[in-house]
Write a protein that holds these residues in place. Structure first.
Motif, mmCIF file in Angstrom:
data_model
loop_
_atom_site.group_PDB
_atom_site.id
_atom_site.type_symbol
_atom_site.label_atom_id
_atom_site.label_comp_id
_atom_site.label_asym_id
_atom_site.label_seq_id
_atom_site.Cartn_x
_atom_site.Cartn_y
_atom_site.Cartn_z
ATOM 1 N N ASP A 77 38.876 49.162 30.227
ATOM 2 C CA ASP A 77 40.312 48.971 30.406
ATOM 3 C C ASP A 77 40.664 47.504 30.226
ATOM 4 O O ASP A 77 39.857 46.607 30.472
ATOM 5 C CB ASP A 77 40.726 49.433 31.799
ATOM 6 C CG ASP A 77 40.625 50.938 31.943
ATOM 7 O OD1 ASP A 77 40.464 51.388 33.094
ATOM 8 O OD2 ASP A 77 40.711 51.647 30.917
ATOM 9 N N VAL A 78 41.894 47.252 29.836
ATOM 10 C CA VAL A 78 42.361 45.870 29.714
ATOM 11 C C VAL A 78 43.091 45.506 31.003
ATOM 12 O O VAL A 78 43.653 46.370 31.676
ATOM 13 C CB VAL A 78 43.286 45.690 28.490
ATOM 14 C CG1 VAL A 78 42.538 46.020 27.213
ATOM 15 C CG2 VAL A 78 44.541 46.533 28.619
ATOM 16 N N PRO A 79 43.099 44.235 31.380
ATOM 17 C CA PRO A 79 43.775 43.834 32.617
ATOM 18 C C PRO A 79 45.287 43.915 32.461
ATOM 19 O O PRO A 79 45.833 43.748 31.366
ATOM 20 C CB PRO A 79 43.305 42.392 32.823
ATOM 21 C CG PRO A 79 42.947 41.910 31.460
ATOM 22 C CD PRO A 79 42.439 43.108 30.708
ATOM 23 N N SER A 80 45.978 44.140 33.564
ATOM 24 C CA SER A 80 47.441 44.193 33.521
ATOM 25 C C SER A 80 48.044 42.802 33.370
ATOM 26 O O SER A 80 49.143 42.646 32.846
ATOM 27 C CB SER A 80 47.983 44.862 34.783
ATOM 28 O OG SER A 80 47.589 44.130 35.943
ATOM 29 N N GLN A 81 47.305 41.773 33.834
ATOM 30 C CA GLN A 81 47.769 40.391 33.729
ATOM 31 C C GLN A 81 46.594 39.485 33.399
ATOM 32 O O GLN A 81 45.449 39.752 33.790
ATOM 33 C CB GLN A 81 48.381 39.907 35.049
ATOM 34 C CG GLN A 81 49.626 40.613 35.502
ATOM 35 C CD GLN A 81 50.213 39.939 36.736
ATOM 36 O OE1 GLN A 81 50.620 38.771 36.691
ATOM 37 N NE2 GLN A 81 50.242 40.660 37.846
#
Length: 636
Positions: free
Chosen positions: A3-7
């Motif tokens: 997953d990619v980070p939200s920030q």
């Protein structure tokens, strides 16, 4: 897929800063923003960034520092290059572990900017020591004494240890750089190719002659171009010399140096004049992006020679190859990884100058030869350097970071330690009627700080040592880890400590002194303190310990040098007993040599001069603060 980070928080310069890394990241930003909220931190004096989307938050460093706590649990990404534009981020990078993008493996100039360039020779020596242990100290001392700045090749001193040690994860653009960093013990290294610039697609190779007209370049001569800063390492003088020889043979050409001069480093105009090429060479100065791409496509081929290499990957080279241009490179470092049919690769050897001249002549005269290389290069870049893929890889790596609200210094420990006052030690000794240990000076000399969060205690009598650490120095038993000297070599060494107290004998050290002290190095954090107390079974002030099975000198001065060779600086030395009764019936039966030291480096000289056994041999110890479960370099 991860997953990619939200920030994310990214430290990187931005346009209009005239910096290749700024342009590189500005091109990535729209792709980051598709999935992730991005905050970019720039230096306080940075001009207002241009061309950045409104959904990207821009903070100046001062604004970030005031609200650092707000971003503590957000993944941090640092773009580090060997130039002044990334200097501002170092204090944060060294205290907040994150993903460090190492654009230049050699960071000598960057570190130099923080100390030597400001006249701080002492800090420069410490930086050398951090990288190269005792031999780094020698270089720093020689520089301070003799003023040898400029007498060595900075490319030979990469000065990247503090950055690499501080990083939780590292991202590089080449296997060459990944292997070099992995060799220093960092296990979380990923390779992501330098992306091909989307802006390049706005420019058409078929408009070559139109671009030449706009730029004032001749339409009837081959145009050869070298792009980027005009520096010694670009081997411009070699190119000029080869072209001068071709001119003597009647070969016509225009050579464009499309970039900014560094007159303090290299006087290119003098070499142009000396080679008789004033009518053949165009020096453009710094180019904006539009002119940059037009000069590139106005060229017949690109000469991108870099020797020695600082481990850098060239964004200019990626752009040129992606636009279908034949490129000439030195077959070294990251450039050696280019496919053989995608670039003309010249070996750096005694035939380099001759081979360069022959290469340039063929490329000037044989259009099909250079076009074939250019087409192969374009296909390869399209296949492997897609910006959507590379940007996703960045975010995947950032998502693997461990969130932490603690800002700590892993690479350069600047903790101000607290110590007991002398009277407290005296009162404790009297209150506890301590006499049996009176000849062991490690605690009597008050060398142990009282402020460390944890302590590694190494002693043949761990219970006794723990008693002193708790009752005198105020540590809790839960803060103390115990080992005996015999257990030292068997310890798994997956944890490092800020403080170590070691009570051993010269008998333990005798067989391989530097290796023994290197075991202590492996268990201590960079900047950590160690108090080493060594029993000398043979009496006499400073007398050498005579172990017939040891091939090394075991006097006190030699032991001090062994400790320094193992990556430590000596803060204090004491030999005891501290107090000797003048009444003849209580003469001491043993002597201790005690050294208070600070760990400065992971670099150990396993064959120091004091061994009197040939040349020094440097060994970088495994960096144990990196995650123990990850091994090797990952390919993205």
């Amino acid at each position: 897929m991860t997953d990619v980070p939200s920030q994310v928080v990214v430290f990187c310069p931005l346009p209009p800063k005239p910096n290749g890394i700024a342009d590189y990241f500005a091109e990535q930003l729209p792709y980051f923003s598709r999935t992730t909220k991005v905050t970019v931190v720039v230096e306080n004096t940075h001009l207002a960034p241009t061309g950045i989307a409104a959904n990207v938050t821009i903070l100046y460093l001062e604004e970030y520092m005031w609200q650092q706590h707000k971003y503590a649990d957000i993944p941090h990404i640092y773009h580090v290059g060997n130039n002044p534009d990334t200097q501002y981020m170092l204090p944060v990078l060294l205290s907040k572990p994150g993903l460090v993008v190492v654009h230049d493996l050699n960071l000598h100039y960057l570190i130099d900017l923080t100390n030597l360039s400001q006249g701080d020779k002492g800090s420069y020596t410490l930086a050398l020591q951090n990288n190269y242990g005792e031999l780094g100290t020698v270089i720093g001392q020689q520089l301070s004494k003799f003023g040898w700045k400029g007498k060595f090749m900075p490319y030979e001193l990469m000065m990247n240890a503090s950055i690499i040690t501080a990083a939780e994860r590292i991202l590089v653009h080449s296997k060459y750089s990944a292997d070099k960093i992995a060799a220093l013990g960092h296990s979380n290294v990923s390779i992501v190719p330098h992306h091909f610039s989307p802006a390049a697609r706005q420019y058409q190779p078929k408009l070559k002659m139109q671009y030449r007209g706009e730029l004032g370049l001749p339409g009837n001569k081959p145009v050869i171009t070298s792009m980027g800063f005009i520096a010694k390492a670009k081997q411009i003088k070699e190119v000029l010399t080869a072209l001068a020889a071709l001119k003597q043979q009647g070969v016509e050409f225009t050579y464009v140096l499309a970039g900014k001069c560094k007159p303090h480093e290299y006087d290119v105009y003098q070499d142009i004049a000396d080679c008789g090429l004033a009518d053949n060479v165009v020096v453009t100065g710094f180019l904006d992006e539009d002119a940059f791409f037009k000069y590139m496509l106005a060229s017949d081929f690109i000469v991108n020679l870099r020797y020695p290499t600082g481990g850098e990957s060239s964004g200019t080279l990626t752009r040129a190859m992606g636009m279908g241009l034949c490129c000439v490179v030195v077959n070294i470092g990251p450039f050696s990884e280019l496919p053989e049919d995608c670039a003309v690769k010249l070996n750096w050897d005694e035939n380099f100058s001759e081979n360069l001249q022959l290469c340039l002549q063929r490329l000037i005269e044989d259009k099909q030869y250079r076009v074939t290389f250019g087409k192969n290069a374009q296909k390869w870049v399209e296949r492997t350097h897609n910006i959507s893929v590379t940007t996703r890889a960045y975010l995947n790596e950032a998502a693997k970071l461990n969130d932490s609200t603690a800002f700590k210094t892993k690479a350069l420990n600047n903790t101000q330690h607290c110590y007991l006052i002398e009277q407290q030690v005296i009162n404790w000794r009297r209150a506890n009627h301590v006499n049996a240990d009176s000849s062991n000076v490690w605690w009597q000399a008050n060398l142990v700080p009282i402020s460390a969060p944890s302590v590694l205690s190494i002693s043949a009598n761990p219970t006794h040592q723990t008693t002193i650490l708790t009752s005198l120095f105020g540590y809790q038993e839960s803060q103390i880890t115990q080992l005996t000297p015999a257990q030292l070599s068997q310890h798994d060494m997956t944890t490092t400590y800020p403080l170590m107290v070691c009570d051993a004998s010269l008998v333990d050290v005798a067989q391989s002194p530097v290796n023994w002290f290197a075991q202590l190095n492996k268990l201590l954090e960079i900047g950590g303190k160690v108090v080493i107390s060594l029993l000398n079974p043979e009496l006499g002030s400073g007398a050498a310990f005579n172990d017939s099975s040891s091939e090394y000198p075991l006097d006190r001065a030699s032991v001090k040098r062994f400790i320094q060779a193992a990556g430590f600086s000596i803060d204090n030395t004491v030999a005891g007993p501290l107090d000797i009764s003048m009444i003849g019936d209580t003469a001491p039966t043993k002597e201790y040599w005690t050294f208070a030291a600070t760990k400065r480096s992971w670099m150990v000289n396993i064959n120091p001069q004091v061994y009197q056994n040939g040349n020094s041999e440097l060994q970088w110890l495994y960096a144990h603060e990196q995650s123990a479960d990850a091994q090797g370099a990952d390919n993205a």
